[in-house]
Motif scaffolding. Sequence first.
Motif, PDB file in Angstrom:
ATOM      1  N   TYR A 170       0.835  -1.213   0.000  1.00  0.00           N
ATOM      2  CA  TYR A 170       0.000   0.000   0.000  1.00  0.00           C
ATOM      3  C   TYR A 170       0.864   1.255   0.000  1.00  0.00           C
ATOM      4  CZ  TYR A 170      -4.045   2.900   1.197  1.00  0.00           C
ATOM      5  OH  TYR A 170      -5.054   3.828   1.159  1.00  0.00           O
ATOM      6  N   VAL A 171       0.466   2.235  -0.804  1.00  0.00           N
ATOM      7  CA  VAL A 171       1.034   3.586  -0.689  1.00  0.00           C
ATOM      8  C   VAL A 171      -0.104   4.566  -0.435  1.00  0.00           C
ATOM      9  CG1 VAL A 171       3.049   3.164  -2.137  1.00  0.00           C
ATOM     10  CG2 VAL A 171       0.939   3.995  -3.192  1.00  0.00           C
ATOM     11  N   TYR A 172       0.200   5.643   0.274  1.00  0.00           N
ATOM     12  CA  TYR A 172      -0.819   6.634   0.607  1.00  0.00           C
ATOM     13  C   TYR A 172      -1.124   7.539  -0.587  1.00  0.00           C
ATOM     14  CZ  TYR A 172      -0.098   5.370   5.500  1.00  0.00           C
ATOM     15  OH  TYR A 172      -0.004   4.686   6.689  1.00  0.00           O
TER      16      TYR A 172
ATOM     17  N   ILE B 142      -4.454  -1.120   8.367  1.00  0.00           N
ATOM     18  CA  ILE B 142      -3.843  -1.698   7.169  1.00  0.00           C
ATOM     19  C   ILE B 142      -2.877  -2.818   7.560  1.00  0.00           C
ATOM     20  CG2 ILE B 142      -2.315  -1.235   5.212  1.00  0.00           C
ATOM     21  CD1 ILE B 142      -3.459   1.618   5.162  1.00  0.00           C
ATOM     22  N   GLU B 143      -2.000  -2.529   8.517  1.00  0.00           N
ATOM     23  CA  GLU B 143      -0.984  -3.505   8.897  1.00  0.00           C
ATOM     24  C   GLU B 143      -1.581  -4.686   9.663  1.00  0.00           C
ATOM     25  OE1 GLU B 143       1.814  -1.038  10.959  1.00  0.00           O
ATOM     26  OE2 GLU B 143       2.829  -0.420   9.089  1.00  0.00           O
ATOM     27  N   LYS B 144      -2.657  -4.436  10.399  1.00  0.00           N
ATOM     28  CA  LYS B 144      -3.343  -5.517  11.114  1.00  0.00           C
ATOM     29  C   LYS B 144      -3.850  -6.566  10.132  1.00  0.00           C
ATOM     30  CE  LYS B 144      -7.431  -6.348  14.005  1.00  0.00           C
ATOM     31  NZ  LYS B 144      -8.613  -5.711  14.664  1.00  0.00           N
ATOM     32  N   ASN B 145      -4.199  -6.124   8.936  1.00  0.00           N
ATOM     33  CA  ASN B 145      -4.718  -7.037   7.917  1.00  0.00           C
ATOM     34  C   ASN B 145      -3.615  -7.550   6.985  1.00  0.00           C
ATOM     35  OD1 ASN B 145      -7.822  -7.121   8.141  1.00  0.00           O
ATOM     36  ND2 ASN B 145      -7.350  -4.951   8.385  1.00  0.00           N
ATOM     37  N   HIS B 146      -2.365  -7.467   7.462  1.00  0.00           N
ATOM     38  CA  HIS B 146      -1.213  -8.042   6.761  1.00  0.00           C
ATOM     39  C   HIS B 146      -0.995  -7.402   5.391  1.00  0.00           C
ATOM     40  CE1 HIS B 146      -1.248 -10.981   9.973  1.00  0.00           C
ATOM     41  NE2 HIS B 146      -2.507 -11.269   9.685  1.00  0.00           N
ATOM     42  N   ILE B 147      -1.286  -6.109   5.314  1.00  0.00           N
ATOM     43  CA  ILE B 147      -0.993  -5.315   4.128  1.00  0.00           C
ATOM     44  C   ILE B 147       0.204  -4.435   4.471  1.00  0.00           C
ATOM     45  CG2 ILE B 147      -1.862  -3.554   2.538  1.00  0.00           C
ATOM     46  CD1 ILE B 147      -4.687  -4.631   3.124  1.00  0.00           C
TER      47      ILE B 147
END
Length: 214
Positions: free
Chosen positions: A125-127, A150-155
């Motif tokens: 992912y990029v912002y 985002i990171e919780k969902n392994h992205i």
Amino acid sequence: MVVFSKNIPSLIKTAQRLGVIPILCLLILLGYGYMHMKDVNPIYYTVTTQKQLSQDYKVAFISDLHFPNTMNEKELQSYCQDISRENLDIVLLGGDIVDERTSLKDMQHTFEILSTIENQYGIYYVYGNHDQALYASQPAFTPEQLQQTIEKNHIHVLCDEKTFINDDIVLIGRDDRSHPRDSLQNIMQGTSSTDFLLVMDHQPVDLEKIINYR
């Protein structure tokens, strides 16, 4: 039967003075945009390189969903299922997946659904310029909550960072140009001319610089 009237030019001039024509044009444009917003079609590109890769890679790039303004959860789930059937190696999320009008609950559900896309080497992912809700006076979530979700969902979030994929691809994720960001030269330190570089940038204003960097 066609009827011609000498009053038509004067009617047009009156409409122009009242601002009716710009309003009509805007309504037509919005209607056209809304119809195509709901008509999602994949576009396929083939990229070739002379650099040595151990395999061919299939990559999906998804950007600017502005969820839930363009679709609902059921539609997003259906799209993710369709994308999963493509047997992907890498999934790239190019920013503005959510925006200032997205609720905290919708934001969380969006990334939960996107994380279900099947792939071999990860989702990155990029912002963009809207996903952190920086333009809202009372945002429904903070940039920290967004990143945690985002990171919780392994992205994997790439914010002026690079990562190596399968010892073949150097994936570079730029922060959006609306934020202060590092130089491309600094980010690319540690790479070589033999590396295959894949750059993600929500607003790729430095495209020519990237192309001519090597």
